[in-house]
Design a protein around this motif. Structure first.
Motif, PDB file in Angstrom:
ATOM      1  N   ALA A 175      26.652  26.186  52.920  1.00 12.06           N
ATOM      2  CA  ALA A 175      27.479  26.889  53.907  1.00 12.06           C
ATOM      3  C   ALA A 175      27.416  28.405  53.758  1.00 12.06           C
ATOM      4  N   LEU A 176      26.820  28.912  52.676  1.00 15.03           N
ATOM      5  CA  LEU A 176      26.753  30.357  52.444  1.00 15.03           C
ATOM      6  C   LEU A 176      25.443  30.929  52.976  1.00 15.03           C
ATOM      7  N   ASP A 177      25.537  32.086  53.633  1.00 14.93           N
ATOM      8  CA  ASP A 177      24.303  32.767  54.032  1.00 14.93           C
ATOM      9  C   ASP A 177      23.769  33.542  52.829  1.00 14.93           C
ATOM     10  N   LEU A 178      22.637  34.210  53.014  1.00 19.32           N
ATOM     11  CA  LEU A 178      21.982  34.858  51.882  1.00 19.32           C
ATOM     12  C   LEU A 178      22.850  35.959  51.277  1.00 19.32           C
ATOM     13  N   ARG A 179      23.503  36.750  52.099  1.00 24.27           N
ATOM     14  CA  ARG A 179      24.343  37.820  51.568  1.00 24.27           C
ATOM     15  C   ARG A 179      25.482  37.248  50.722  1.00 24.27           C
ATOM     16  N   GLU A 180      26.052  36.157  51.185  1.00 24.46           N
ATOM     17  CA  GLU A 180      27.145  35.533  50.426  1.00 24.46           C
ATOM     18  C   GLU A 180      26.635  34.947  49.112  1.00 24.46           C
ATOM     19  N   ARG A 181      25.431  34.422  49.125  1.00 25.57           N
ATOM     20  CA  ARG A 181      24.854  33.891  47.885  1.00 25.57           C
ATOM     21  C   ARG A 181      24.607  35.016  46.882  1.00 25.57           C
ATOM     22  N   VAL A 182      24.070  36.122  47.362  1.00 25.13           N
ATOM     23  CA  VAL A 182      23.828  37.263  46.475  1.00 25.13           C
ATOM     24  C   VAL A 182      25.150  37.776  45.912  1.00 25.13           C
ATOM     25  N   GLY A 183      26.191  37.792  46.708  1.00 27.16           N
ATOM     26  CA  GLY A 183      27.490  38.262  46.246  1.00 27.16           C
ATOM     27  C   GLY A 183      28.036  37.482  45.075  1.00 27.16           C
ATOM     28  N   GLN A 184      27.720  36.196  45.013  1.00 27.30           N
ATOM     29  CA  GLN A 184      28.186  35.376  43.893  1.00 27.30           C
ATOM     30  C   GLN A 184      27.528  35.765  42.571  1.00 27.30           C
ATOM     31  N   LEU A 185      26.468  36.551  42.625  1.00 22.98           N
ATOM     32  CA  LEU A 185      25.719  36.908  41.422  1.00 22.98           C
ATOM     33  C   LEU A 185      26.171  38.224  40.806  1.00 22.98           C
ATOM     34  N   PHE A 186      27.317  38.751  41.260  1.00 20.85           N
ATOM     35  CA  PHE A 186      27.808  40.027  40.738  1.00 20.85           C
ATOM     36  C   PHE A 186      29.225  39.893  40.212  1.00 20.85           C
ATOM     37  N   MET A 187      29.469  40.578  39.072  1.00 19.21           N
ATOM     38  CA  MET A 187      30.806  40.759  38.532  1.00 19.21           C
ATOM     39  C   MET A 187      31.003  42.266  38.362  1.00 19.21           C
ATOM     40  N   VAL A 188      31.942  42.836  39.108  1.00 17.08           N
ATOM     41  CA  VAL A 188      32.104  44.285  39.109  1.00 17.08           C
ATOM     42  C   VAL A 188      33.439  44.674  38.502  1.00 17.08           C
ATOM     43  N   ALA A 189      33.483  45.884  37.939  1.00  8.51           N
ATOM     44  CA  ALA A 189      34.684  46.380  37.279  1.00  8.51           C
ATOM     45  C   ALA A 189      35.749  46.741  38.306  1.00  8.51           C
ATOM     46  N   ALA A 190      36.998  46.461  37.941  1.00  7.04           N
ATOM     47  CA  ALA A 190      38.161  46.891  38.719  1.00  7.04           C
ATOM     48  C   ALA A 190      39.159  47.454  37.724  1.00  7.04           C
ATOM     49  N   ASN A 191      39.660  48.646  37.988  1.00  6.52           N
ATOM     50  CA  ASN A 191      40.600  49.243  37.052  1.00  6.52           C
ATOM     51  C   ASN A 191      41.806  48.341  36.871  1.00  6.52           C
ATOM     52  N   ALA A 192      42.172  48.075  35.626  1.00  5.34           N
ATOM     53  CA  ALA A 192      43.251  47.132  35.325  1.00  5.34           C
ATOM     54  C   ALA A 192      44.589  47.569  35.893  1.00  5.34           C
ATOM     55  N   GLY A 193      44.751  48.873  36.120  1.00  8.09           N
ATOM     56  CA  GLY A 193      45.996  49.367  36.689  1.00  8.09           C
ATOM     57  C   GLY A 193      46.003  49.401  38.198  1.00  8.09           C
ATOM     58  N   GLY A 194      44.866  49.062  38.814  1.00 10.46           N
ATOM     59  CA  GLY A 194      44.801  49.004  40.273  1.00 10.46           C
ATOM     60  C   GLY A 194      44.470  50.313  40.944  1.00 10.46           C
ATOM     61  N   SER A 195      44.071  51.345  40.184  1.00 12.15           N
ATOM     62  CA  SER A 195      43.852  52.661  40.779  1.00 12.15           C
ATOM     63  C   SER A 195      42.664  52.705  41.737  1.00 12.15           C
ATOM     64  N   ASP A 196      41.689  51.812  41.570  1.00 11.89           N
ATOM     65  CA  ASP A 196      40.535  51.792  42.476  1.00 11.89           C
ATOM     66  C   ASP A 196      40.544  50.541  43.352  1.00 11.89           C
ATOM     67  N   ALA A 197      41.722  50.016  43.641  1.00  8.56           N
ATOM     68  CA  ALA A 197      41.829  48.748  44.380  1.00  8.56           C
ATOM     69  C   ALA A 197      41.155  48.824  45.743  1.00  8.56           C
ATOM     70  N   ASP A 198      41.239  49.984  46.423  1.00  9.47           N
ATOM     71  CA  ASP A 198      40.629  50.103  47.746  1.00  9.47           C
ATOM     72  C   ASP A 198      39.104  50.014  47.661  1.00  9.47           C
ATOM     73  N   VAL A 199      38.542  50.666  46.638  1.00  7.97           N
ATOM     74  CA  VAL A 199      37.089  50.619  46.459  1.00  7.97           C
ATOM     75  C   VAL A 199      36.634  49.191  46.152  1.00  7.97           C
ATOM     76  N   VAL A 200      37.344  48.535  45.261  1.00  5.94           N
ATOM     77  CA  VAL A 200      36.982  47.157  44.896  1.00  5.94           C
ATOM     78  C   VAL A 200      37.157  46.232  46.090  1.00  5.94           C
ATOM     79  N   ALA A 201      38.217  46.441  46.878  1.00  6.19           N
ATOM     80  CA  ALA A 201      38.418  45.615  48.072  1.00  6.19           C
ATOM     81  C   ALA A 201      37.243  45.773  49.033  1.00  6.19           C
ATOM     82  N   GLY A 202      36.697  46.992  49.118  1.00  6.12           N
ATOM     83  CA  GLY A 202      35.529  47.201  49.962  1.00  6.12           C
ATOM     84  C   GLY A 202      34.322  46.420  49.475  1.00  6.12           C
ATOM     85  N   LEU A 203      34.153  46.349  48.145  1.00 11.04           N
ATOM     86  CA  LEU A 203      33.047  45.564  47.592  1.00 11.04           C
ATOM     87  C   LEU A 203      33.259  44.076  47.824  1.00 11.04           C
ATOM     88  N   LEU A 204      34.509  43.644  47.703  1.00 11.29           N
ATOM     89  CA  LEU A 204      34.796  42.240  47.989  1.00 11.29           C
ATOM     90  C   LEU A 204      34.471  41.919  49.436  1.00 11.29           C
TER      91      LEU A 204
END
Length: 460
Positions: free
Chosen positions: A126-155
């Motif tokens: 059910a996943l297209d290629l972009r969604e499959r590639v996305g499953q292959l990444f683990m990215v940093a998110a500041n534990a205090g939430g200071s970069d939540a908008d940036v991380v949300a964009g990556l999500l």
């Protein structure tokens, strides 16, 4: 005239008497026939049929079938109804339906069906290629939430995994709120696969999450004051704290063996920070895998690291280049703690960024098919997630572009790229996507890695 022929005793002629007798007999017979007919009709209407108590007058007691045993005690009052005992020889009464009456149609009873959970294979389809590639990444998110908008964009680009980085003193409740907001951002962006949330909660100098609800975890070396059984219980407590904060993966424990206490201060990545559990593979395995088991007990996935070991090097790949292990071999005894972890059910292994001269001197471990394909997949039989150490900020990998780092890792048999710098993620993602579109063999590696991630997320 006879004396008896008086008004008090009248007499009749003999012929009249015979005639009267004949008439009387005939009348008697007629009356008897009528009486018999009435009696038969009364009996049929008043005596219970063999199939039940049909015809019982209102307010009367049901007549017990002949096979039932009557009560030995008479009723106290005329209105009392005796209890009929069950009989084994007669079926229960059946209702009769007048001829021509349509049979009632039973009303269908609605049933609740639980939707089937898709298999990892169905999820992948059910996943297209972009969604499959996305499953292959683990990215940093500041534990205090200071970069939540940036991380949300990556999500929003279908990134499937994050890890809480930096240092936070906010505690469990605040961390749970940060995680919940990131998960919500993933869902709103259309991510259909749950996001894995990790952090570095080893203890000592490497503990990202602190504050109310989080224990102060000692260094690995200090944790050995417990017995392995006690340490497993402690790790279960630490894991439960992570789970309450929404964290499902812990980038711990360290299973690197440092060859001795005297060498430890010279071992920049591990011994210098007391991240080792001991100085022999047996001790490291006993304590390190007790921690892994305790985390699993709590419902948190452990990530054992740094395969095939950083205990013998002197430089740290985070800040130095050309870091080389000149001792470790493909069948080295120092691999034993990792092998034991995999055999005990650990589904995540982190690969170090060092070179291993006696294994694959030309390529660092995250680019080596010998380390990941031959040693982990073939020799150890590992089928879980092979996650990289940080490929973004590591000085060891500076000779390669960030895109090349991600592509080389997947091509060599890696499963999940870990990146500590959110600014580099788009370039890495686009390079993996480009190669998957242009190279059939690389596309096969992407599909295999994505399926592995989905299976591990599903608990397989």
């Amino acid at each position: 005239m006879s004396r008896n022929n008086t008004p008090d005793h009248p007499t009749e002629p003999a012929s009249d008497r015979r005639s009267r007798l004949l008439h009387s007999g005939a009348a008697f017979i007629i009356v008897a026939i009528i009486a018999a007919a009435l009696f038969t009709a009364f009996v049929r209407s008043d005596v219970p049929a063999l199939s039940g108590t049909r015809g019982t007058p209102p307010g009367s007691a049901a007549v017990t079938p002949s096979s039932a045993v009557p009560s030995a005690t008479p009723s106290a009052t005329a209105s009392a109804t005796p209890t009929a005992l069950p009989t084994a020889t007669h079926p229960p009464p059946t209702a009769t339906t007048p001829p021509g009456t349509p049979k009632p149609v039973p009303t269908p009873v609605p049933t609740r069906t639980t939707p089937a959970v898709p298999t990892p294979e169905q999820q992948l389809a059910a996943l297209d290629l972009r969604e499959r590639v996305g499953q292959l990444f683990m990215v940093a998110a500041n534990a205090g939430g200071s970069d939540a908008d940036v991380v949300a964009g990556l999500l929003g680009r279908h990134i499937g995994n994050i890890y809480l980085a930096g240092r936070s003193q906010a505690g469990v409740a605040a961390t749970a709120a940060v995680v919940a907001s990131l998960r919500a951002a993933a869902r709103q962006s259309g991510n259909t696969v749950p996001v894995s949330v990790a952090t570095d909660q080893e203890g000592g100098y490497v503990q990202v999450l602190r504050g109310p609800g989080f224990s102060e975890i000692p260094t690995a070396l200090a944790q050995t004051v417990y017995t392995p059984a006690q340490l497993r219980a402690q790790a279960g407590i630490w894991g439960a704290e992570l789970l309450r904060a929404g964290v499902t993966v812990d980038l711990a424990p360290v299973l690197d063996t440092v060859p001795g206490a005297a060498f430890a201060p010279s071992n920049a990545p591990i011994g210098y920070f007391q991240r080792e559990y001991g100085y022999t593979p047996a001790v490291v395995s006993a304590y390190g895998n007790a921690v892994a088991a305790g985390l699993r007990d709590a419902g948190v996935a452990p990530v054992v690291k740094h395969y095939p070991g950083l205990g013998r090097v002197t430089l740290n790949t985070d800040v130095s280049g050309n870091v080389r292990d000149t001792v470790t071999t493909r069948n080295d005894p120092y691999l034993a703690p990792f092998t034991a972890a995999m055999r005990s059910g650990t589904r995540w292994v982190m690969v170090s960024n060092a070179y291993y001269d006696l294994i694959d001197s030309a390529r660092p471990a995250p680019f080596s098919p010998v380390v990941m394909g031959t040693m982990l997949r073939s020799d150890a039989g590992f089928t879980g997630v092979i996650v990289s150490d940080d490929l973004c900020n590591a000085a060891q990998l500076s000779p390669w572009t960030v895109g090349e780092r991600a592509g080389n890792f997947i091509a060599a048999g890696g499963t999940m790229v870990l990146c500590a710098n959110t600014g580099y993620v788009p370039a890495m993602f686009n390079e993996v996507l480009r190669r998957a579109t242009a190279e059939p063999a690389f596309r096969g590696a992407v599909d295999a890695a994505a399926l592995t991630v989905l299976r591990v997320k599903a608990g397989q």
